[in-house]
Write a protein that holds these residues in place. Structure first.
Motif, short mmCIF file in Angstrom:
data_model
loop_
_atom_site.label_atom_id
_atom_site.label_comp_id
_atom_site.label_asym_id
_atom_site.label_seq_id
_atom_site.Cartn_x
_atom_site.Cartn_y
_atom_site.Cartn_z
N THR A 1 0.85 -1.18 0.00
CA THR A 1 0.00 0.00 0.00
C THR A 1 0.89 1.23 0.00
O THR A 1 1.85 1.31 0.75
N THR A 2 0.55 2.18 -0.85
CA THR A 2 1.32 3.40 -0.97
C THR A 2 0.37 4.59 -0.95
O THR A 2 -0.85 4.42 -0.93
N VAL A 3 0.91 5.78 -0.95
CA VAL A 3 0.13 7.01 -1.03
C VAL A 3 0.12 7.45 -2.49
O VAL A 3 1.14 7.42 -3.17
N GLU A 4 -1.05 7.86 -2.96
CA GLU A 4 -1.15 8.48 -4.28
C GLU A 4 -1.64 9.90 -4.10
O GLU A 4 -2.62 10.15 -3.40
N LEU A 5 -0.95 10.84 -4.70
CA LEU A 5 -1.37 12.24 -4.79
C LEU A 5 -2.04 12.34 -6.15
O LEU A 5 -1.41 12.06 -7.17
N TYR A 6 -3.33 12.66 -6.19
CA TYR A 6 -4.07 12.63 -7.45
C TYR A 6 -4.99 13.84 -7.57
O TYR A 6 -5.22 14.56 -6.60
N ARG B 1 -4.77 9.64 -1.42
CA ARG B 1 -5.53 8.42 -1.18
C ARG B 1 -4.56 7.26 -1.10
O ARG B 1 -3.43 7.34 -1.60
N ALA B 2 -5.01 6.18 -0.49
CA ALA B 2 -4.21 4.96 -0.43
C ALA B 2 -4.39 4.22 -1.76
O ALA B 2 -5.47 4.22 -2.33
N ALA B 3 -3.32 3.63 -2.24
CA ALA B 3 -3.36 2.83 -3.47
C ALA B 3 -2.64 1.52 -3.21
O ALA B 3 -1.59 1.49 -2.57
N SER B 4 -3.23 0.43 -3.68
CA SER B 4 -2.64 -0.89 -3.50
C SER B 4 -1.91 -1.33 -4.75
O SER B 4 -2.41 -1.15 -5.86
N LEU B 5 -0.74 -1.88 -4.55
CA LEU B 5 0.06 -2.41 -5.65
C LEU B 5 0.17 -3.92 -5.45
O LEU B 5 0.63 -4.36 -4.40
N PRO B 6 -0.24 -4.70 -6.43
CA PRO B 6 -0.15 -6.16 -6.26
C PRO B 6 1.30 -6.62 -6.29
O PRO B 6 2.10 -6.15 -7.09
N LEU C 1 7.41 -9.14 -5.67
CA LEU C 1 7.62 -7.95 -6.48
C LEU C 1 6.33 -7.51 -7.14
O LEU C 1 5.45 -8.32 -7.40
N THR C 2 6.24 -6.22 -7.45
CA THR C 2 5.18 -5.77 -8.34
C THR C 2 5.55 -6.23 -9.74
O THR C 2 6.72 -6.49 -10.02
N PRO C 3 4.57 -6.31 -10.65
CA PRO C 3 4.93 -6.59 -12.03
C PRO C 3 5.85 -5.49 -12.56
O PRO C 3 5.77 -4.33 -12.11
N LEU C 4 6.71 -5.83 -13.49
CA LEU C 4 7.60 -4.84 -14.08
C LEU C 4 6.76 -3.79 -14.80
O LEU C 4 5.88 -4.11 -15.59
N ALA C 5 7.01 -2.53 -14.51
CA ALA C 5 6.23 -1.43 -15.08
C ALA C 5 7.12 -0.59 -15.99
O ALA C 5 8.30 -0.40 -15.71
N PRO C 6 6.55 -0.08 -17.07
CA PRO C 6 7.34 0.79 -17.95
C PRO C 6 7.64 2.11 -17.25
O PRO C 6 6.89 2.56 -16.39
N MET D 1 -1.48 5.16 -12.95
CA MET D 1 -1.90 4.05 -12.11
C MET D 1 -3.43 4.09 -12.00
O MET D 1 -4.01 5.16 -11.96
N THR D 2 -4.06 2.94 -11.96
CA THR D 2 -5.51 2.92 -11.74
C THR D 2 -5.78 2.66 -10.28
O THR D 2 -5.08 1.88 -9.64
N ALA D 3 -6.78 3.34 -9.74
CA ALA D 3 -7.09 3.22 -8.30
C ALA D 3 -7.84 1.95 -8.02
O ALA D 3 -8.46 1.36 -8.83
#
Length: 140
Positions: free
Chosen positions: A14-19, A29-34, A44-49, A138-140
């Motif tokens: 879980t991270t912070v997103e400024l949106y 808001r809080a944002a979850s990263l799988p 790990l999170t999936p590799l992101a561009p 990123m999608t919320a």
């Protein structure tokens, strides 16, 4: 269970997103990263561009005016402490090793209104060193 954590707790980060909200105002808001890649010991999170990275060193008296993020990016504090303040008076402080997703871009078709849009940032208690990594939205 791994190290006292449940499988659910280690399956995401879980991270912070400024949106920018639908009303054009910056919020946190809080944002979850799988954590769906790697293995049970090194999730790990999936590799992101990414679109490149930059390091920034800001003096102890650094303080910005209100502004919007031009492109979505991850911001990692490497040294010092950084405060991000919003128009509503709320603020969050990030220290060494902490990070957030900065995605408070200007709404499509809007002209920047310094009384409404964006966030401000400042260094707290000494110089600030940060890492910026350009990212896809990123999608919320």
């Amino acid at each position: 269970m791994l190290g006292g954590m449940t499988d659910d707790a280690i399956a995401q980060l879980t991270t912070v997103e400024l949106y920018t909200g639908a009303d054009g105002v910056a919020r946190f808001r809080a944002a979850s990263l799988p954590l769906s890649a790697g293995n049970p010991l090194t999730r790990l999170t999936p590799l992101a561009p990414s679109g490149g990275w930059q390091l920034r060193r800001s003096p102890a008296d650094f303080e910005s005016d209100f502004h919007c993020t031009t492109d979505p990016q991850w911001l990692v504090v490497l040294a010092g402490r950084m405060e991000i303040g919003l128009r509503d008076g709320s603020a969050r402080v990030f220290g060494p090793g902490e990070f957030f997703y900065s995605n408070d871009t200007l709404p499509a078709g809007a002209a920047f209104d310094p009384a409404r849009h964006g966030h401000r940032s400042r260094a707290l208690a000494g110089p600030l060193v940060t890492l910026f990594v350009r990212a896809a939205r990123m999608t919320a």
